[in-house]
Design a protein around this motif. Structure first.
Motif, PDB file in Angstrom:
ATOM      1  N   ASP A  92     -22.285  40.027 -33.034  1.00  0.00           N
ATOM      2  CA  ASP A  92     -22.232  41.178 -32.136  1.00  0.00           C
ATOM      3  C   ASP A  92     -23.669  41.650 -31.922  1.00  0.00           C
ATOM      4  O   ASP A  92     -24.436  41.767 -32.887  1.00  0.00           O
ATOM      5  CB  ASP A  92     -21.407  42.319 -32.739  1.00  0.00           C
ATOM      6  CG  ASP A  92     -19.944  41.966 -32.864  1.00  0.00           C
ATOM      7  OD1 ASP A  92     -19.468  41.128 -32.082  1.00  0.00           O
ATOM      8  OD2 ASP A  92     -19.269  42.525 -33.755  1.00  0.00           O
ATOM      9  N   ALA A  93     -24.043  41.898 -30.677  1.00  0.00           N
ATOM     10  CA  ALA A  93     -25.417  42.260 -30.356  1.00  0.00           C
ATOM     11  C   ALA A  93     -25.555  43.770 -30.160  1.00  0.00           C
ATOM     12  O   ALA A  93     -24.683  44.418 -29.578  1.00  0.00           O
ATOM     13  CB  ALA A  93     -25.880  41.523 -29.102  1.00  0.00           C
ATOM     14  N   TYR A  94     -26.682  44.329 -30.631  1.00  0.00           N
ATOM     15  CA  TYR A  94     -26.992  45.754 -30.503  1.00  0.00           C
ATOM     16  C   TYR A  94     -28.410  45.878 -29.959  1.00  0.00           C
ATOM     17  O   TYR A  94     -29.343  45.275 -30.498  1.00  0.00           O
ATOM     18  CB  TYR A  94     -26.891  46.456 -31.855  1.00  0.00           C
ATOM     19  CG  TYR A  94     -25.496  46.464 -32.433  1.00  0.00           C
ATOM     20  CD1 TYR A  94     -24.683  47.594 -32.322  1.00  0.00           C
ATOM     21  CD2 TYR A  94     -24.981  45.344 -33.078  1.00  0.00           C
ATOM     22  CE1 TYR A  94     -23.396  47.604 -32.841  1.00  0.00           C
ATOM     23  CE2 TYR A  94     -23.701  45.338 -33.599  1.00  0.00           C
ATOM     24  CZ  TYR A  94     -22.914  46.472 -33.476  1.00  0.00           C
ATOM     25  OH  TYR A  94     -21.625  46.478 -33.992  1.00  0.00           O
ATOM     26  N   LEU A  95     -28.567  46.661 -28.887  1.00  0.00           N
ATOM     27  CA  LEU A  95     -29.876  46.813 -28.254  1.00  0.00           C
ATOM     28  C   LEU A  95     -30.277  48.277 -28.208  1.00  0.00           C
ATOM     29  O   LEU A  95     -29.473  49.142 -27.850  1.00  0.00           O
ATOM     30  CB  LEU A  95     -29.866  46.253 -26.827  1.00  0.00           C
ATOM     31  CG  LEU A  95     -29.581  44.759 -26.659  1.00  0.00           C
ATOM     32  CD1 LEU A  95     -28.085  44.515 -26.516  1.00  0.00           C
ATOM     33  CD2 LEU A  95     -30.298  44.215 -25.426  1.00  0.00           C
ATOM     34  N   SER A  96     -31.549  48.543 -28.536  1.00  0.00           N
ATOM     35  CA  SER A  96     -32.077  49.903 -28.502  1.00  0.00           C
ATOM     36  C   SER A  96     -33.564  49.835 -28.189  1.00  0.00           C
ATOM     37  O   SER A  96     -34.324  49.212 -28.928  1.00  0.00           O
ATOM     38  CB  SER A  96     -31.848  50.590 -29.858  1.00  0.00           C
ATOM     39  OG  SER A  96     -32.488  51.841 -29.896  1.00  0.00           O
ATOM     40  N   PHE A 124     -30.196  59.175 -34.374  1.00  0.00           N
ATOM     41  CA  PHE A 124     -30.277  59.367 -35.815  1.00  0.00           C
ATOM     42  C   PHE A 124     -30.932  58.139 -36.428  1.00  0.00           C
ATOM     43  O   PHE A 124     -30.568  57.008 -36.122  1.00  0.00           O
ATOM     44  CB  PHE A 124     -28.883  59.579 -36.409  1.00  0.00           C
ATOM     45  CG  PHE A 124     -28.175  60.778 -35.866  1.00  0.00           C
ATOM     46  CD1 PHE A 124     -28.518  62.052 -36.284  1.00  0.00           C
ATOM     47  CD2 PHE A 124     -27.164  60.639 -34.927  1.00  0.00           C
ATOM     48  CE1 PHE A 124     -27.876  63.175 -35.777  1.00  0.00           C
ATOM     49  CE2 PHE A 124     -26.517  61.740 -34.414  1.00  0.00           C
ATOM     50  CZ  PHE A 124     -26.871  63.017 -34.838  1.00  0.00           C
ATOM     51  N   ALA A 125     -31.900  58.365 -37.315  1.00  0.00           N
ATOM     52  CA  ALA A 125     -32.668  57.270 -37.895  1.00  0.00           C
ATOM     53  C   ALA A 125     -32.107  56.798 -39.227  1.00  0.00           C
ATOM     54  O   ALA A 125     -32.774  56.048 -39.944  1.00  0.00           O
ATOM     55  CB  ALA A 125     -34.125  57.687 -38.057  1.00  0.00           C
ATOM     56  N   SER A 126     -30.905  57.235 -39.574  1.00  0.00           N
ATOM     57  CA  SER A 126     -30.268  56.777 -40.811  1.00  0.00           C
ATOM     58  C   SER A 126     -28.767  56.922 -40.650  1.00  0.00           C
ATOM     59  O   SER A 126     -28.290  57.604 -39.734  1.00  0.00           O
ATOM     60  CB  SER A 126     -30.750  57.597 -42.014  1.00  0.00           C
ATOM     61  OG  SER A 126     -30.252  58.929 -41.945  1.00  0.00           O
ATOM     62  N   LEU A 137     -26.699  41.004 -34.445  1.00  0.00           N
ATOM     63  CA  LEU A 137     -27.976  40.656 -33.835  1.00  0.00           C
ATOM     64  C   LEU A 137     -28.540  41.928 -33.222  1.00  0.00           C
ATOM     65  O   LEU A 137     -27.980  42.462 -32.261  1.00  0.00           O
ATOM     66  CB  LEU A 137     -27.789  39.578 -32.768  1.00  0.00           C
ATOM     67  CG  LEU A 137     -28.993  39.269 -31.874  1.00  0.00           C
ATOM     68  CD1 LEU A 137     -30.175  38.784 -32.701  1.00  0.00           C
ATOM     69  CD2 LEU A 137     -28.629  38.253 -30.807  1.00  0.00           C
ATOM     70  N   CYS A 138     -29.641  42.443 -33.784  1.00  0.00           N
ATOM     71  CA  CYS A 138     -30.160  43.755 -33.388  1.00  0.00           C
ATOM     72  C   CYS A 138     -31.540  43.613 -32.767  1.00  0.00           C
ATOM     73  O   CYS A 138     -32.434  42.996 -33.354  1.00  0.00           O
ATOM     74  CB  CYS A 138     -30.241  44.683 -34.601  1.00  0.00           C
ATOM     75  SG  CYS A 138     -28.673  44.923 -35.460  1.00  0.00           S
ATOM     76  N   LEU A 139     -31.718  44.214 -31.588  1.00  0.00           N
ATOM     77  CA  LEU A 139     -33.002  44.229 -30.901  1.00  0.00           C
ATOM     78  C   LEU A 139     -33.452  45.679 -30.784  1.00  0.00           C
ATOM     79  O   LEU A 139     -32.793  46.494 -30.131  1.00  0.00           O
ATOM     80  CB  LEU A 139     -32.888  43.609 -29.506  1.00  0.00           C
ATOM     81  CG  LEU A 139     -32.800  42.078 -29.388  1.00  0.00           C
ATOM     82  CD1 LEU A 139     -31.509  41.554 -29.979  1.00  0.00           C
ATOM     83  CD2 LEU A 139     -32.923  41.666 -27.926  1.00  0.00           C
ATOM     84  N   GLY A 140     -34.585  46.009 -31.422  1.00  0.00           N
ATOM     85  CA  GLY A 140     -35.119  47.363 -31.368  1.00  0.00           C
ATOM     86  C   GLY A 140     -36.540  47.367 -30.867  1.00  0.00           C
ATOM     87  O   GLY A 140     -37.408  46.707 -31.464  1.00  0.00           O
ATOM     88  N   PRO A 149     -32.152  53.807 -34.530  1.00  0.00           N
ATOM     89  CA  PRO A 149     -30.727  53.559 -34.700  1.00  0.00           C
ATOM     90  C   PRO A 149     -30.423  52.189 -35.291  1.00  0.00           C
ATOM     91  O   PRO A 149     -29.391  52.014 -35.942  1.00  0.00           O
ATOM     92  CB  PRO A 149     -30.165  53.687 -33.282  1.00  0.00           C
ATOM     93  CG  PRO A 149     -31.313  53.385 -32.385  1.00  0.00           C
ATOM     94  CD  PRO A 149     -32.519  53.923 -33.097  1.00  0.00           C
ATOM     95  N   ILE A 150     -31.317  51.202 -35.093  1.00  0.00           N
ATOM     96  CA  ILE A 150     -31.117  49.885 -35.710  1.00  0.00           C
ATOM     97  C   ILE A 150     -31.183  50.016 -37.226  1.00  0.00           C
ATOM     98  O   ILE A 150     -30.372  49.430 -37.961  1.00  0.00           O
ATOM     99  CB  ILE A 150     -32.168  48.887 -35.201  1.00  0.00           C
ATOM    100  CG1 ILE A 150     -32.049  48.718 -33.683  1.00  0.00           C
ATOM    101  CG2 ILE A 150     -32.045  47.562 -35.921  1.00  0.00           C
ATOM    102  CD1 ILE A 150     -30.719  48.185 -33.208  1.00  0.00           C
ATOM    103  N   LYS A 151     -32.135  50.761 -37.717  1.00  0.00           N
ATOM    104  CA  LYS A 151     -32.240  51.013 -39.160  1.00  0.00           C
ATOM    105  C   LYS A 151     -30.967  51.680 -39.673  1.00  0.00           C
ATOM    106  O   LYS A 151     -30.463  51.350 -40.757  1.00  0.00           O
ATOM    107  CB  LYS A 151     -33.450  51.895 -39.434  1.00  0.00           C
ATOM    108  CG  LYS A 151     -33.578  52.414 -40.865  1.00  0.00           C
ATOM    109  CD  LYS A 151     -34.867  53.200 -41.027  1.00  0.00           C
ATOM    110  CE  LYS A 151     -34.911  53.932 -42.367  1.00  0.00           C
ATOM    111  NZ  LYS A 151     -33.993  55.102 -42.373  1.00  0.00           N
ATOM    112  N   ALA A 152     -30.426  52.623 -38.904  1.00  0.00           N
ATOM    113  CA  ALA A 152     -29.191  53.298 -39.301  1.00  0.00           C
ATOM    114  C   ALA A 152     -28.032  52.303 -39.391  1.00  0.00           C
ATOM    115  O   ALA A 152     -27.196  52.379 -40.305  1.00  0.00           O
ATOM    116  CB  ALA A 152     -28.863  54.420 -38.317  1.00  0.00           C
ATOM    117  N   LEU A 153     -27.972  51.350 -38.457  1.00  0.00           N
ATOM    118  CA  LEU A 153     -26.903  50.354 -38.476  1.00  0.00           C
ATOM    119  C   LEU A 153     -27.003  49.466 -39.711  1.00  0.00           C
ATOM    120  O   LEU A 153     -25.990  49.125 -40.334  1.00  0.00           O
ATOM    121  CB  LEU A 153     -26.962  49.497 -37.209  1.00  0.00           C
ATOM    122  CG  LEU A 153     -26.696  50.210 -35.882  1.00  0.00           C
ATOM    123  CD1 LEU A 153     -26.865  49.234 -34.720  1.00  0.00           C
ATOM    124  CD2 LEU A 153     -25.301  50.811 -35.858  1.00  0.00           C
TER     125      LEU A 153
END
Length: 518
Positions: A478-482, A339-341, A395-398, A405-409
């Motif tokens: 907290d790190a998020y990777l996509s 999901f993009a939002s 900390l988000c890596l897209g 999904p980073i944009k959604a977060l």
């Protein structure tokens, strides 16, 4: 999106998983496979259908294995003894009876714990008072890792044995399944040669986590819920178990014995029970699938489109999750997209889709879909969601379409009114591939706690982790990777190296990710 690194790619598996698991075919069986399967299929005893639980019913969901319709009922439930495949000229030895795992609904953890050998507390008399402790305690060796259960050892040994011939195992499995149970063929796509092997991947994942009850149960429950959209019913599981054990025994004959067979019977009985329970519980609160009408189709580049759909009924999900999608042009072929939002007040759902070479679903969504077309949506899945009980930064890596999904977060953090810092590293091969950079920069202008850094890597390596090392420190994040699976693997290693604990690195299982493809 086509290949979110937090989700399986267009042809990949799912945690859950939307399109992964027992019922996704590998390829059309070869004639020799079908001929041999016909002979072996006639010799298999066959696991009989299991029952579907009803609300409030306290009877076991996994029913006793019943005799064939033309056999007289037995006063006691017969033992489950799936046969071992034997050469046509040899007489199959009789296997020792192996009782199925029976239990009542709601005891999933107990059943899996029994399979994995996890210690179960038992009531008993209170122990006597201990003797007075000496002044200098005796030295004891440090406890080692928990010992694997006998069943886990046998199951992992089987998987190691069949690993080098995985293609033959899966081909023979589906040949056996379709010869013995032709009524199950309509559950599968017509063009089976385009499908990847998911049966062995599901088995390997289950075998890997067989001693970790929490991880295994969550994985199997996700499979059970996701299989509803295929039309999978409780009575289908015994047929799959019958053919699975027949295929495994054929290609691991060098190590297959009564103990191994018993371990697999117990394991499959428990695995199917968890999946059936999860599907039954999900049926009480959600449909097997949703219809979604395409209301917007925005072609951002020659091969990337943002597709927005309106579901026919409320669709609950969390920012960072993904779903499976089926188009009207390729029935029964499902692919995963994030999901993009975050959830929107108008109920619309957006996806970033990249058309890949020979990608059936991705090319249809990018180049063929138009407003008014209707697609099908599976249930939401994925655990890459924001923990709103902490004030840690994000900390988000897209990478590529992994920015969806980073944009959604980011939107999710904003909607919760939080002001914790969020740093987004947005990677792409060229400036042109930063197709959503304008949206991310607008978000940065609106939220002073958000920082967006585009990273262009013309070598197509998407080494975002190297860029992350130049900034920081990230101790309180907290790190998020996509992104692509390779980026996920290198990213996790890099983040651990700079001191971020593993339990604060979030992404969906790398085992469920595959390389680019449809």
């Amino acid at each position: 999106m086509d290949a979110p690194t937090t989700t399986p790619a267009d042809n990949g598996t799912s945690g859950g998983n939307g399109g992964s698991g027992w019922f996704t075919p590998h390829r059309e069986p070869e004639p020799a496979d079908a001929e041999q399967a016909a002979g072996d299929g006639r010799r298999l005893a066959g696991l009989r259908p299991v029952g579907r639980p009803t609300p409030g019913d306290d009877s076991p969901v996994q029913e006793r294995i019943s005799p064939a319709p033309d056999a007289a009922p037995a006063p006691q439930p017969p033992a489950v003894t799936p046969p071992r495949a034997q050469p046509s000229h040899a007489k199959a030895p009789e296997a020792a009876p192996v009782e199925a795992v029976h239990r009542k609904p709601g005891h999933t953890h107990d059943a899996v714990g029994a399979l994995s050998g996890s210690p179960q507390p038992e009531p008993g008399p209170s122990p006597p008072d201990p003797a007075p402790r000496p002044r200098v305690p005796a030295q004891r060796p440090a406890p080692g890792p928990p010992k694997a259960s006998p069943d886990a050892v046998l199951i992992r040994r089987t998987m190691a044995e069949v690993g080098p011939v995985a293609d033959k195992v899966t081909s023979y499995f589906y040949a056996l399944l379709f010869v013995r149970h032709p009524e199950l063929r309509p559950l599968f796509p017509a063009a089976m040669d385009t499908q990847r092997d998911r049966l062995l991947k599901a088995l390997l994942t289950a075998a890997e986590h067989i001693d970790n009850t929490d991880v295994l149960v969550a994985y199997l429950q996700n499979l059970g819920r996701g299989h509803r959209k295929y039309g999978t019913r409780p009575e289908h599981y015994p047929a799959v178990g019958e053919c699975l054990i027949g295929s495994l025994s054929r290609y691991s004959s060098g190590i297959w014995n009564e103990e191994t067979e018993g371990a697999w019977v117990r394991a499959y009985t428990t695995i199917s029970q968890v999946m059936i329970d999860a599907a039954a519980a999900d049926e009480l609160r959600a449909p097997a699938w949703w219809y979604g009408e395409v209301v917007s189709h925005d072609l951002r580049t020659a091969d990337i489109a943002v597709v927005t759909v309106r579901p026919d009924q409320p669709y609950p999900f969390l920012a960072g999750q993904y779903t499976s999608l089926e188009t009207p042009w390729w029935p029964r072929i499902w692919r995963h997209y994030s999901f993009a939002s975050s959830p929107r007040s108008d109920g619309l759902l957006s996806f970033h889709v990249k058309a890949v070479p020979a990608g059936w679903v991705s090319n249809a969504l990018v180049h063929r879909a138009r407003p008014g077309d209707v697609v099908r949506l599976g249930p939401p899945s994925g655990s890459m969601t924001v923990d709103h009980t902490t004030d840690n930064g994000l900390l988000c890596l897209g990478g590529g379409t992994g920015i969806a999904p980073i944009k959604a977060l980011v939107e999710d953090v904003a909607e919760h009114g939080e002001r914790r810092p969020v740093h987004v590293f947005y990677g792409a091969r060229t400036d042109h591939d930063l197709y959503d950079i304008d949206t991310m920069l607008r978000l940065q202008q609106s939220h002073p706690w958000l920082s967006v850094r585009p990273i262009v890597d013309q070598q197509a390596r998407l080494q975002l982790p190297d860029a992350v090392r130049e900034y920081g420190p990230w101790n309180e994040y907290d790190a998020y990777l996509s992104g692509p699976p390779g980026m996920i693997r290198s990213g996790v290693d890099a983040l651990r190296d700079i001191g971020i604990p593993s339990d604060r690195i979030r992404h969906d299982s790398v085992e469920e990710l595959v390389a680019a493809g449809d």
